[in-house]
Design a protein around this motif. Structure first.
Motif, PDB file in Angstrom:
ATOM      1  N   ALA A 161      16.378  -6.335  -1.121  1.00 12.13           N
ATOM      2  CA  ALA A 161      15.206  -5.563  -1.546  1.00 12.13           C
ATOM      3  C   ALA A 161      14.302  -5.244  -0.369  1.00 12.13           C
ATOM      4  CB  ALA A 161      14.438  -6.326  -2.617  1.00 12.13           C
ATOM      5  N   LEU A 162      14.058  -6.221   0.496  1.00  5.63           N
ATOM      6  CA  LEU A 162      13.155  -6.003   1.620  1.00  5.63           C
ATOM      7  C   LEU A 162      13.712  -4.988   2.622  1.00  5.63           C
ATOM      8  CD1 LEU A 162      11.739  -9.576   2.321  1.00  5.63           C
ATOM      9  CD2 LEU A 162      10.612  -7.643   1.216  1.00  5.63           C
ATOM     10  N   LYS A 163      15.031  -4.885   2.701  1.00  2.20           N
ATOM     11  CA  LYS A 163      15.631  -3.855   3.558  1.00  2.20           C
ATOM     12  C   LYS A 163      15.238  -2.451   3.087  1.00  2.20           C
ATOM     13  CE  LYS A 163      19.704  -6.610   4.787  1.00  2.20           C
ATOM     14  NZ  LYS A 163      21.184  -6.763   4.622  1.00  2.20           N
ATOM     15  N   LYS A 164      14.985  -2.314   1.792  1.00  2.54           N
ATOM     16  CA  LYS A 164      14.562  -1.025   1.237  1.00  2.54           C
ATOM     17  C   LYS A 164      13.038  -0.883   1.242  1.00  2.54           C
ATOM     18  CE  LYS A 164      18.373  -1.091  -2.132  1.00  2.54           C
ATOM     19  NZ  LYS A 164      18.693  -1.083  -3.599  1.00  2.54           N
ATOM     20  N   ILE A 165      12.356  -1.985   0.929  1.00  8.30           N
ATOM     21  CA  ILE A 165      10.905  -1.915   0.694  1.00  8.30           C
ATOM     22  C   ILE A 165      10.125  -1.736   1.987  1.00  8.30           C
ATOM     23  CG2 ILE A 165       8.910  -3.226  -0.130  1.00  8.30           C
ATOM     24  CD1 ILE A 165      10.849  -4.542  -2.171  1.00  8.30           C
ATOM     25  N   ILE A 166      10.452  -2.497   3.021  1.00  7.44           N
ATOM     26  CA  ILE A 166       9.665  -2.441   4.258  1.00  7.44           C
ATOM     27  C   ILE A 166       9.674  -1.043   4.883  1.00  7.44           C
ATOM     28  CG2 ILE A 166       9.486  -3.323   6.621  1.00  7.44           C
ATOM     29  CD1 ILE A 166      10.282  -6.073   5.517  1.00  7.44           C
ATOM     30  N   PRO A 167      10.827  -0.375   4.995  1.00 10.11           N
ATOM     31  CA  PRO A 167      10.779   1.000   5.518  1.00 10.11           C
ATOM     32  C   PRO A 167      10.009   1.960   4.613  1.00 10.11           C
ATOM     33  CG  PRO A 167      13.011   0.117   5.648  1.00 10.11           C
ATOM     34  CD  PRO A 167      12.220  -0.829   4.798  1.00 10.11           C
ATOM     35  N   LYS A 168       9.948   1.645   3.326  1.00  8.39           N
ATOM     36  CA  LYS A 168       9.285   2.534   2.373  1.00  8.39           C
ATOM     37  C   LYS A 168       7.769   2.442   2.461  1.00  8.39           C
ATOM     38  CE  LYS A 168       9.741   5.231  -1.404  1.00  8.39           C
ATOM     39  NZ  LYS A 168      10.431   6.528  -1.407  1.00  8.39           N
ATOM     40  N   ILE A 169       7.223   1.241   2.670  1.00  9.35           N
ATOM     41  CA  ILE A 169       5.763   1.080   2.647  1.00  9.35           C
ATOM     42  C   ILE A 169       5.199   0.505   3.937  1.00  9.35           C
ATOM     43  CG2 ILE A 169       5.796   0.770   0.136  1.00  9.35           C
ATOM     44  CD1 ILE A 169       5.229  -2.218   0.617  1.00  9.35           C
ATOM     45  N   GLY A 170       6.045   0.226   4.921  1.00 11.96           N
ATOM     46  CA  GLY A 170       5.589  -0.476   6.112  1.00 11.96           C
ATOM     47  C   GLY A 170       4.916   0.401   7.143  1.00 11.96           C
ATOM     48  N   TYR A 171       3.793   0.995   6.761  1.00 12.93           N
ATOM     49  CA  TYR A 171       3.066   1.880   7.675  1.00 12.93           C
ATOM     50  C   TYR A 171       1.904   1.141   8.337  1.00 12.93           C
ATOM     51  CZ  TYR A 171       5.737   5.512   5.371  1.00 12.93           C
ATOM     52  OH  TYR A 171       6.763   6.266   4.877  1.00 12.93           O
ATOM     53  N   ASP A 172       1.560   1.609   9.532  1.00 16.69           N
ATOM     54  CA  ASP A 172       0.415   1.067  10.263  1.00 16.69           C
ATOM     55  C   ASP A 172      -0.849   1.590   9.583  1.00 16.69           C
ATOM     56  OD1 ASP A 172      -1.683   0.568  12.031  1.00 16.69           O
ATOM     57  OD2 ASP A 172      -0.450   0.894  13.806  1.00 16.69           O
ATOM     58  N   LEU A 173      -1.477   0.729   8.793  1.00 14.10           N
ATOM     59  CA  LEU A 173      -2.617   1.141   7.984  1.00 14.10           C
ATOM     60  C   LEU A 173      -3.773   1.642   8.847  1.00 14.10           C
ATOM     61  CD1 LEU A 173      -3.924   1.340   5.161  1.00 14.10           C
ATOM     62  CD2 LEU A 173      -4.644  -1.036   5.437  1.00 14.10           C
ATOM     63  N   VAL A 174      -4.016   0.990   9.976  1.00 13.68           N
ATOM     64  CA  VAL A 174      -5.108   1.402  10.863  1.00 13.68           C
ATOM     65  C   VAL A 174      -4.864   2.823  11.365  1.00 13.68           C
ATOM     66  CG1 VAL A 174      -6.269   0.952  13.055  1.00 13.68           C
ATOM     67  CG2 VAL A 174      -5.679  -0.951  11.535  1.00 13.68           C
ATOM     68  N   VAL A 212       1.333   3.017  -3.142  1.00 16.84           N
ATOM     69  CA  VAL A 212       1.751   3.639  -4.397  1.00 16.84           C
ATOM     70  C   VAL A 212       2.198   5.081  -4.143  1.00 16.84           C
ATOM     71  CG1 VAL A 212       0.993   4.415  -6.678  1.00 16.84           C
ATOM     72  CG2 VAL A 212       0.340   2.146  -5.852  1.00 16.84           C
ATOM     73  N   ALA A 213       1.466   5.795  -3.285  1.00 14.29           N
ATOM     74  CA  ALA A 213       1.849   7.167  -2.946  1.00 14.29           C
ATOM     75  C   ALA A 213       3.230   7.196  -2.296  1.00 14.29           C
ATOM     76  CB  ALA A 213       0.806   7.788  -2.022  1.00 14.29           C
ATOM     77  N   ALA A 214       3.509   6.223  -1.425  1.00 14.80           N
ATOM     78  CA  ALA A 214       4.814   6.155  -0.767  1.00 14.80           C
ATOM     79  C   ALA A 214       5.928   5.873  -1.764  1.00 14.80           C
ATOM     80  CB  ALA A 214       4.793   5.091   0.319  1.00 14.80           C
ATOM     81  N   LEU A 215       5.643   5.046  -2.777  1.00 13.85           N
ATOM     82  CA  LEU A 215       6.657   4.700  -3.773  1.00 13.85           C
ATOM     83  C   LEU A 215       6.899   5.841  -4.759  1.00 13.85           C
ATOM     84  CD1 LEU A 215       5.588   1.029  -4.578  1.00 13.85           C
ATOM     85  CD2 LEU A 215       7.606   1.754  -3.302  1.00 13.85           C
ATOM     86  N   ARG A 216       5.857   6.571  -5.092  1.00 12.16           N
ATOM     87  CA  ARG A 216       5.982   7.621  -6.111  1.00 12.16           C
ATOM     88  C   ARG A 216       6.421   8.966  -5.550  1.00 12.16           C
ATOM     89  NH1 ARG A 216       0.750   6.918 -10.154  1.00 12.16           N
ATOM     90  NH2 ARG A 216       1.115   4.732 -10.733  1.00 12.16           N
ATOM     91  N   GLY A 217       6.289   9.146  -4.264  1.00  7.17           N
ATOM     92  CA  GLY A 217       6.626  10.435  -3.670  1.00  7.17           C
ATOM     93  C   GLY A 217       7.444  10.265  -2.408  1.00  7.17           C
ATOM     94  N   GLY A 218       7.233  11.163  -1.460  1.00 14.79           N
ATOM     95  CA  GLY A 218       7.953  11.112  -0.201  1.00 14.79           C
ATOM     96  C   GLY A 218       6.981  11.106   0.950  1.00 14.79           C
ATOM     97  N   VAL A 219       7.275  10.297   1.953  1.00 15.22           N
ATOM     98  CA  VAL A 219       6.436  10.217   3.141  1.00 15.22           C
ATOM     99  C   VAL A 219       7.322  10.380   4.370  1.00 15.22           C
ATOM    100  CG1 VAL A 219       4.852   8.800   4.491  1.00 15.22           C
ATOM    101  CG2 VAL A 219       4.812   8.658   2.001  1.00 15.22           C
ATOM    102  N   ALA A 220       6.882  11.212   5.295  1.00 20.15           N
ATOM    103  CA  ALA A 220       7.562  11.366   6.582  1.00 20.15           C
ATOM    104  C   ALA A 220       6.607  10.933   7.678  1.00 20.15           C
ATOM    105  CB  ALA A 220       8.000  12.815   6.782  1.00 20.15           C
TER     106      ALA A 220
END
Length: 282
Positions: free
Chosen positions: A136-149, A171-179
């Motif tokens: 799961a973490l192999k999928k989750i970290i790339p999906k939401i692991g952004y530098d918040l600052v 939530v935006a990253a999970l519900r849509g697409g982020v590049a």
């Protein structure tokens, strides 16, 4: 019970797992019990009786973390895996949720001896308990692991009044697409460009709305904006999107030229907004 046909079914045991993130750091617990005693784990556990996922999440986080109230939770993914019981390997199927506990204080029970919030990019997958958590973490970290600052810094360049909430970003990253585009700066990856869309299903088609695209002012003029947009278009195709749309200020000449170059056409329409937030006058 030896001849019980129902007991012979090798059905997976359902479980729920909470992914809790604060300031870009994920909560990990140090296990006190077998299996995987001493390894890092995510909070969660098996469903009891006729519990729903929501009920099981609330019970497990109350038992393990002392959290009384969940501020929100969002489905992430479901992963099949294995566990052990009395030296026997059993199949499990774990459902992962992003969980918001706010700033509530954590109080551990005897199941875990310690906890840490660890930067997502520093988590070592092979040191995490349970194969389902690792997958799961192999999928989750790339999906939401952004530098918040950096996300907040970039957003300020677009709108200096904008306040990006951490929960909203994930939530935006999970519900849509982020590049995202990174450049190496001082030996570390630096976030220099970000674009995102959300999807919606209408009666006629599946659509994606590009909410915003940002390239750091210091990195503009290098074609990064086009790279971001092409990545968003590619992801939207993979998501089965039929139509993409966006709105942009006519004064942003470079952006308007870019969007038309990648295939967007101006659609004659009146774009209207209705704000539903209640304004209270003192």
């Amino acid at each position: 019970m030896e001849n019980c046909k129902l007991c012979a079914f090798n059905n997976p045991k359902p479980s729920v797992t909470a992914v809790i993130v604060r300031d870009g750091k994920m909560l990990l617990l140090r296990r006190n019990e077998e299996p995987f005693k001493g390894m890092w784990d995510l909070p969660g556990g098996y469903l009891h009786g006729v519990e729903t996922h929501e009920q099981a999440l609330k019970r497990e986080l109350l038992e393990e973390l002392g959290i009384v109230e969940l501020k929100g939770f969002e489905y992430i993914t479901q992963v099949a895996g294995t566990s052990t019981f009395e030296e026997k390997t059993i199949p499990i199927i774990s459902t992962f949720y992003l969980v918001n506990i706010g700033d509530d204080e954590i109080t551990l029970n005897k199941e875990n001896g310690d906890y840490h919030f660890i930067p997502m990019q520093d988590i070592k997958i092979d040191e995490i308990a349970f194969d389902s958590n690792q997958e799961a973490l192999k999928k989750i970290i790339p999906k939401i692991g952004y530098d918040l600052v950096r996300v907040r810094e970039l957003t300020k360049q677009l709108d200096d009044t904008a306040e990006v909430k951490e929960w909203s970003l994930y939530v935006a990253a999970l519900r849509g697409g982020v590049a995202a585009i990174h450049e190496t700066d001082g030996g570390r990856k630096k976030l220099v460009g970000l674009g995102w869309y959300f999807t919606r299903q209408t009666l006629l088609r599946k659509q994606a709305v590009v909410e915003d695209m940002i390239v750091d002012v210091e990195y503009r003029g290098r074609g990064l904006g086009r790279m971001l947009m092409e990545e968003l278009i590619s992801r939207a195709r993979e998501d089965g999107v039929e139509v993409m749309e966006l709105t942009t200020n006519p004064k942003r000449e470079a952006a308007n030229i870019l969007y038309q170059k990648v295939g967007f056409v101006i659609h004659p329409t009146n774009h209207m907004l209705l704000k539903l937030c209640l304004i209270i006058k003192s």
